[in-house]
Design a protein around this motif. Sequence first.
Motif, PDB file in Angstrom:
ATOM      1  N   GLY A 165       0.589  -1.090   0.695  1.00 34.05           N
ATOM      2  CA  GLY A 165       0.118   0.139  -0.040  1.00 34.05           C
ATOM      3  C   GLY A 165       1.004   1.290  -0.381  1.00 34.05           C
ATOM      4  N   ASP A 166       0.325   2.338   0.500  1.00 30.11           N
ATOM      5  CA  ASP A 166       1.074   3.288   0.267  1.00 30.11           C
ATOM      6  C   ASP A 166       2.315   3.389   1.803  1.00 30.11           C
ATOM      7  OD1 ASP A 166      -0.773   4.864  -1.756  1.00 30.11           O
ATOM      8  OD2 ASP A 166      -2.245   5.703  -0.125  1.00 30.11           O
ATOM      9  N   ASP A 182      -5.082   0.511   6.373  1.00 30.08           N
ATOM     10  CA  ASP A 182      -5.348  -1.079   5.957  1.00 30.08           C
ATOM     11  C   ASP A 182      -5.636  -0.979   3.925  1.00 30.08           C
ATOM     12  OD1 ASP A 182      -4.665  -2.413   8.712  1.00 30.08           O
ATOM     13  OD2 ASP A 182      -6.595  -2.092   8.957  1.00 30.08           O
ATOM     14  N   GLU A 183      -6.874   0.194   3.975  1.00 31.94           N
ATOM     15  CA  GLU A 183      -7.598   0.415   3.139  1.00 31.94           C
ATOM     16  C   GLU A 183      -6.992   0.982   1.708  1.00 31.94           C
ATOM     17  OE1 GLU A 183      -9.403   1.573   5.837  1.00 31.94           O
ATOM     18  OE2 GLU A 183      -9.925  -1.175   6.019  1.00 31.94           O
ATOM     19  N   THR A 184      -5.333   1.329   2.097  1.00 35.60           N
ATOM     20  CA  THR A 184      -4.464   2.113   1.254  1.00 35.60           C
ATOM     21  C   THR A 184      -3.612   1.432  -0.020  1.00 35.60           C
ATOM     22  OG1 THR A 184      -2.829   3.071   2.483  1.00 35.60           O
ATOM     23  CG2 THR A 184      -4.952   4.626   2.148  1.00 35.60           C
ATOM     24  N   ILE A 185      -4.778   0.331  -0.586  1.00 36.51           N
ATOM     25  CA  ILE A 185      -3.961  -0.698  -0.934  1.00 36.51           C
ATOM     26  C   ILE A 185      -3.482  -0.773  -2.579  1.00 36.51           C
ATOM     27  CG2 ILE A 185      -3.975  -2.730  -1.873  1.00 36.51           C
ATOM     28  CD1 ILE A 185      -6.231  -3.882   0.147  1.00 36.51           C
ATOM     29  N   VAL A 186      -1.997  -0.526  -2.805  1.00 38.73           N
ATOM     30  CA  VAL A 186      -2.162  -0.602  -4.435  1.00 38.73           C
ATOM     31  C   VAL A 186      -1.830  -1.424  -4.489  1.00 38.73           C
ATOM     32  CG1 VAL A 186      -0.868   1.396  -3.735  1.00 38.73           C
ATOM     33  CG2 VAL A 186       0.923  -0.234  -3.539  1.00 38.73           C
ATOM     34  N   LYS A 226      -5.201   5.672  -4.066  1.00 39.37           N
ATOM     35  CA  LYS A 226      -5.378   7.123  -5.398  1.00 39.37           C
ATOM     36  C   LYS A 226      -4.572   6.059  -5.454  1.00 39.37           C
ATOM     37  CE  LYS A 226      -5.893  10.842  -4.734  1.00 39.37           C
ATOM     38  NZ  LYS A 226      -5.426  12.723  -4.491  1.00 39.37           N
ATOM     39  N   ASN A 227      -3.085   5.808  -5.564  1.00 36.82           N
ATOM     40  CA  ASN A 227      -1.485   5.725  -6.113  1.00 36.82           C
ATOM     41  C   ASN A 227      -1.918   4.309  -6.296  1.00 36.82           C
ATOM     42  OD1 ASN A 227      -0.718   7.997  -5.240  1.00 36.82           O
ATOM     43  ND2 ASN A 227      -0.026   7.055  -3.105  1.00 36.82           N
ATOM     44  N   SER A 284     -10.852   7.618   3.962  1.00 39.41           N
ATOM     45  CA  SER A 284      -9.954   8.743   3.702  1.00 39.41           C
ATOM     46  C   SER A 284     -10.389   8.980   2.013  1.00 39.41           C
ATOM     47  CB  SER A 284      -9.260   8.039   4.114  1.00 39.41           C
ATOM     48  OG  SER A 284      -7.648   9.310   3.705  1.00 39.41           O
ATOM     49  N   SER A 285     -10.061  10.428   1.689  1.00 40.11           N
ATOM     50  CA  SER A 285      -9.898  10.783   0.581  1.00 40.11           C
ATOM     51  C   SER A 285      -8.609  10.485   0.018  1.00 40.11           C
ATOM     52  CB  SER A 285      -9.910  12.733   0.838  1.00 40.11           C
ATOM     53  OG  SER A 285      -8.813  12.782   1.980  1.00 40.11           O
ATOM     54  N   ASP A 286      -7.869   9.623   0.888  1.00 39.41           N
ATOM     55  CA  ASP A 286      -6.498   8.716  -0.359  1.00 39.41           C
ATOM     56  C   ASP A 286      -7.062   7.436  -0.820  1.00 39.41           C
ATOM     57  OD1 ASP A 286      -4.790  11.100   1.339  1.00 39.41           O
ATOM     58  OD2 ASP A 286      -4.435   9.756   2.769  1.00 39.41           O
ATOM     59  N   THR A 287      -8.663   7.327  -0.739  1.00 38.08           N
ATOM     60  CA  THR A 287      -8.790   5.677  -1.153  1.00 38.08           C
ATOM     61  C   THR A 287     -10.369   6.844  -1.849  1.00 38.08           C
ATOM     62  OG1 THR A 287      -9.815   5.421   1.206  1.00 38.08           O
ATOM     63  CG2 THR A 287      -8.424   4.988   0.969  1.00 38.08           C
TER      64      THR A 287
END
Length: 639
Positions: A165-166, A182-186, A226-227, A284-287
Amino acid sequence: MSGRSGVYLVSAKQSDTGHTYDNSGFQEKDHSVGYSPTNGVNIQDAPGAKPMPEKPYRGMGKEELLYFSSRPFWRRLRMGCIAIVLIGWLALVITVVALVLAYPRCREPDARSWYQKEAVYRIYVPSFKDSNGDGIGDLKGVESKLDYIQDLGFNIFSLSPFYSGDDTGASTLVADFGAGKDETIVDHKSVGEVYGTLADFDSLVAAAHDKGMYVVIDFVPNQSSKNHPWFMDSVANNLGTKRNYYVWADGDVVNPPNNWKSHYDGSAWTLDATRGLYYLHQYSSDTADLNLRSAALRDELESILKFWLDRDVDGFNIRRPGFLYEDFDLRSNPGSGINYADFTPMYTSGQPEVYGLLEQWRMLLQAHNKTNTEKLLMADIDGGMDVTRMYSYCDRSGVQMPLNVLQSNNDCRGTCLRTYVDMWMEATPSGKWASWMGGDENKDRLASSFNSSFIDAFTVATFLLPGTPVLYYGDELGATGLDTSMGGARVSHARAIMPWDNSTHGGFCDNCTTMWTDVAQTVDNSRGELSGLIKDLIALRGEQSFRVGEYAAALRDEAVFSFVREFDGESGYLVAVNLSPDTVTRDFTGSHHTIESEATVALSRGSSYAVDDDADTSKLEIGPYGAVVVSWDYVAKEL
């Protein structure tokens, strides 16, 4: 020697003397005997012989008996008597067979799968055990503690997300105590660098299976970073294959598409300048929220499940299934305000499409199974989910085990526990399986939410109810977690470092200078660790009455919560917990018809009884916040 000798010579040769011989001696031959099918035996008088009488009489000789017994009337009478005896015998046989079939027999126990026989130990990976000194828990750290988990009695462990992830280094995790990371998965098919490698994961699974343990991992199908390559492709190429992988909507700079709010408050929409559209993020806005209405995306998610199935995982815990779909027409939620709690999430959670998708994933697990061991689907019930439909949608099978987390209530007593249990038992369809969960990384810890005396009684009840108990790491130690005065809405205080010992770093890591967060601030040793109790409870769960037996409510009041577990031919058990600060004495004999007045103590916690003591269930005493489990021999019920 006087009298007759008692030894007789018998000859088949007809005597020429005209005499016959019987037990009374020689007699003259007075009659000739004939036989006809109509009249039977016919004794014909010899010349000068006495004629046969017309009726039977008392003291008849054998010739007269033979004569009359062979007449048609007597033959019919004999046959009638024989027929009556045969009919009576046949009726007796039929009656016995009917009674055997109708009488309640000892049933064959229902088959139980592995997840129904065992208990689950839930692990938040970054905080469990660090193996390389970087201050963050990892998969090798988990593997090093498998013996600890199994010694507690757990043969299933469930892992929080460990995917690439991030940046999940210590500095990033500290920023919000891990919440949202946990959810910022790439990459859903690789292991995050701080957690190890795919080889480390394979090693963990192999080591667990060698010990007879099962591995369940989190599946995050609702959002990605987002990445993530999918999102970047979706942003850059409005005509590309991944353009609909996320939820996009029109809006202007000032007005988002609707009034939907993020769980972290503020709008759930963010404008992407490159694509000129808003993307949805319920957290999150990151996701960014994935668009499950895209068939191509659903295929991608199925390939992720297959990837981990091929690495021999035993099941998946689906994260936040209640938020997988949103209203197709993007209608605004009822309510007004600026925060998530100000609105009713009618159009952003619990949409009907979710249940069919869970069924599709269940069928995939059944079909893509190289081990022939049943694969498990767990899922939390957040997001307005209908529990009954999660189990079975349109008479098909959904998830096997929705997760039932106890909500915080610092004044939970007998009626509180009764409400929690009854609501879940009523929501569980016949033949389906319940779960009992004290907490996870997204809820406050048991020791932070409830008074310390409550936890023992709660643990006894939930480990012996029908269903699978799920324990969050550290709860066996009474760990309280992080300081609740720190952080804001995104902070989960249950993610503190596992305290393995009393050293500076709590035994979490060797040769590390810093850790991503604090060790669990306190460990409640005032009543002794729960570890010993949990071991005893898991051993007791192995008894047939707890493994496959029926559940029946027993005596309940403001202080006491109790129930019976029993199975045909096995010992019956009464589980009674006292959720008050006072010693109580209750008569349980009338609360359920199978409870015997004389019983044997099988488990005692916080009460004066010892195991194997005799107990009178008509005046059973339970100490403050204590628990007593008693058993009695099975007694077959008469018709």
